[in-house]
Design a protein around this motif. Structure first.
Motif, PDB file in Angstrom:
ATOM      1  N   CYS A 176       0.820  -1.214   0.000  1.00 47.40           N
ATOM      2  CA  CYS A 176       0.000   0.000   0.000  1.00 47.40           C
ATOM      3  C   CYS A 176       0.853   1.263   0.000  1.00 47.40           C
ATOM      4  O   CYS A 176       1.988   1.268   0.462  1.00 47.40           O
ATOM      5  CB  CYS A 176      -0.897   0.047   1.240  1.00 47.40           C
ATOM      6  N   LYS A 177       0.255   2.327  -0.501  1.00 43.42           N
ATOM      7  CA  LYS A 177       0.768   3.675  -0.305  1.00 43.42           C
ATOM      8  C   LYS A 177      -0.185   4.372   0.656  1.00 43.42           C
ATOM      9  O   LYS A 177      -1.350   3.990   0.766  1.00 43.42           O
ATOM     10  CB  LYS A 177       0.824   4.443  -1.628  1.00 43.42           C
ATOM     11  N   ARG A 230      -2.311   7.775   1.902  1.00 45.36           N
ATOM     12  CA  ARG A 230      -2.918   8.976   1.363  1.00 45.36           C
ATOM     13  C   ARG A 230      -2.040  10.187   1.646  1.00 45.36           C
ATOM     14  O   ARG A 230      -1.400  10.284   2.696  1.00 45.36           O
ATOM     15  CB  ARG A 230      -4.293   9.200   1.991  1.00 45.36           C
ATOM     16  N   THR A 280      -4.433  -1.237  -7.099  1.00 37.38           N
ATOM     17  CA  THR A 280      -3.789  -0.310  -6.175  1.00 37.38           C
ATOM     18  C   THR A 280      -4.429  -0.388  -4.795  1.00 37.38           C
ATOM     19  O   THR A 280      -5.658  -0.451  -4.673  1.00 37.38           O
ATOM     20  CB  THR A 280      -3.900   1.141  -6.698  1.00 37.38           C
ATOM     21  N   THR A 312      -4.508   1.485  -0.958  1.00 35.56           N
ATOM     22  CA  THR A 312      -4.188   2.750  -0.311  1.00 35.56           C
ATOM     23  C   THR A 312      -4.647   2.744   1.134  1.00 35.56           C
ATOM     24  O   THR A 312      -5.768   2.335   1.441  1.00 35.56           O
ATOM     25  CB  THR A 312      -4.874   3.925  -1.041  1.00 35.56           C
TER      26      THR A 312
END
Length: 297
Positions: free
Chosen positions: A29-30, A32, A57, A59
Motif C-alpha cells: 500500500c501507499k 494517502r 492499487t 491505499t
C-alpha cells in the motif's frame, strides 16, 4: 472508485510503501497524501483501513486509534518492549536501561529485561539491581541457547518490540528463536566498542498465532530514551518499585530527590529500593525538570 475497504495491520514499512496484513493476505500500500499534509506517519503495528482499487492499487485511508506508540523505533500497539542488554561487549549502562524502561512504562508497554551473553561474564550484579523491581528479567546466551526457550514463552500470543544498543545480540537472539528469519548480524567494532547497524527497517515477524516481534537493530535503547522523554510529573510512576511509598511521603509535592520525610529515600537507605535505580531517577528528573512541553516533542 474503490472496490472494497478492509481493516488490517501494517507489518512492514520501507521506501514509502507499507505492507498490510489482512485476512491472511499481504497488501502493498501507499498512504494517502493527507497523512503527510497533517504530519502523521503510519507506523508498523498500526491498525489501518485500506481501500482496494479496481486496478489493484491499495491505499491506506485511515489509521485507527493507537493504544500506544514509540517514536524511535517507530512502532505502535505493542504489548511489551524487550530490552536486550549484553553483560559485556558492549558493557551495560544502567541509566540507559532505566530510561528505556521508563519510556515503556510511560506508554503503558510492559518492559522486559533480557541480559545476553551470560556465558561470557557473571550477570549477578545486574540481576541484583532489577530482581526486586517487578520487571520481568531473563538471562540468555544465543551461543549456547541458555534461556532462549524462556524468551519464546514470554513472546507467545503477544506483540513485542526488541530494542537495545548495537552489538548486544538482538538479531542473534531472534535467529536462535526461529531460523527462518536469517537476520543479518553485525560484528563489534573493536575501535568503537559497538556494533554496526544491520537492519534499516522495522518489520513485524510472525512467530505463531497472534505472536509477532519487531526486530529493530537499527534503533537502539538510546533512541528510545532520547525521543520518548518522560514528563517530570509522570516520572515517579515509571519506577514501579516506588509505588508502595508514594503516598507515605511527608509532603504531597515530594520529588523524591532530597526532601526530609521522603518514604522513597528511606526505602533507598534501607536497601529496599536499589540505589542504582534511584540514581537513574535523579539523573532523569534533573534532565526534564525544567523542560517545557514543546521541548519534549
Amino acid at each position: 472508485m474503490s472496490m472494497d475497504k478492509i481493516n488490517g495491520t501494517i507489518v512492514k514499512g520501507i521506501g514509502g510503501f507499507y505492507y498490510v496484513e489482512a485476512a491472511d493476505t499481504l497488501y502493498e500500500c501507499k498512504a494517502r497524501g493527507v497523512f503527510r499534509k497533517n504530519k502523521v506517519t503510519p507506523f508498523v503495528g498500526d491498525h489501518v483501513t485500506v481501500s482496494l482499487e479496481k486496478d489493484g492499487t491499495c491505499t491506506i485511508e485511515e489509521i485507527l486509534l493507537r493504544k500506544n506508540s514509540l517514536v524511535r523505533p517507530p512502532v505502535a500497539n505493542i504489548d511489551q518492549l524487550i530490552i536486550v542488554v549484553s553483560i559485556c561487549d558492549p558493557s551495560p549502562s544502567t541509566l540507559i536501561i532505566d530510561k528505556t524502561i521508563a519510556a515503556a512504562e510511560d506508554k503503558g508497554i510492559e518492559p522486559v529485561i533480557v541480559i545476553s551473553k551470560s556465558d561470557l561474564k557473571d550477570c549477578q550484579w545486574l540481576i541484583d539491581i532489577y530482581q526486586t523491581t517487578g520487571i520481568p528479567l531473563l538471562t540468555i546466551s544465543s551461543a549456547t541457547g541458555e534461556g532462549v526457550e524462556e524468551v519464546v514463552k514470554l513472546l507467545d500470543g503477544k506483540i513485542s518490540a526488541f530494542t537495545g544498543n548495537s552489538g548486544v545480540g538482538k538479531s542473534s537472539l531472534l535467529n536462535r528463536i526461529d531460523s527462518r528469519f536469517h537476520l543479518q548480524t553485525g560484528e563489534i567494532s573493536q575501535k568503537l566498542g559497538r556494533g554496526r547497524h544491520t537492519t534499516r527497517q522495522v518489520e513485524f515477524l510472525k512467530l505463531g498465532e497472534n505472536t509477532y516481534v519487531a526486530d529493530t537493530p537499527g534503533f537502539s535503547s538510546i533512541s528510545v530514551e532520547r525521543y520518548d522523554l518522560v514528563k517530570k510529573e509522570n516520572l515517579q510512576y515509571c519506577f514501579r518499585e516506588f509505588e508502595p511509598y508514594l503516598n507515605q511521603c511527608k509532603f504531597v509535592s515530594c520529588s523524591h530527590t532530597c526532601e526530609k520525610g521522603c518514604a522513597v529515600l528511606k526505602a533507598v537507605e534501607e536497601g529496599v529500593i536499589s540505589k542504582s535505580r534511584h540514581e537513574s531517577y535523579l539523573a532523569m528528573y534533573n534532565e526534564v525538570k525544567d523542560l517545557k512541553e514543546w521541548n519534549m516533542k
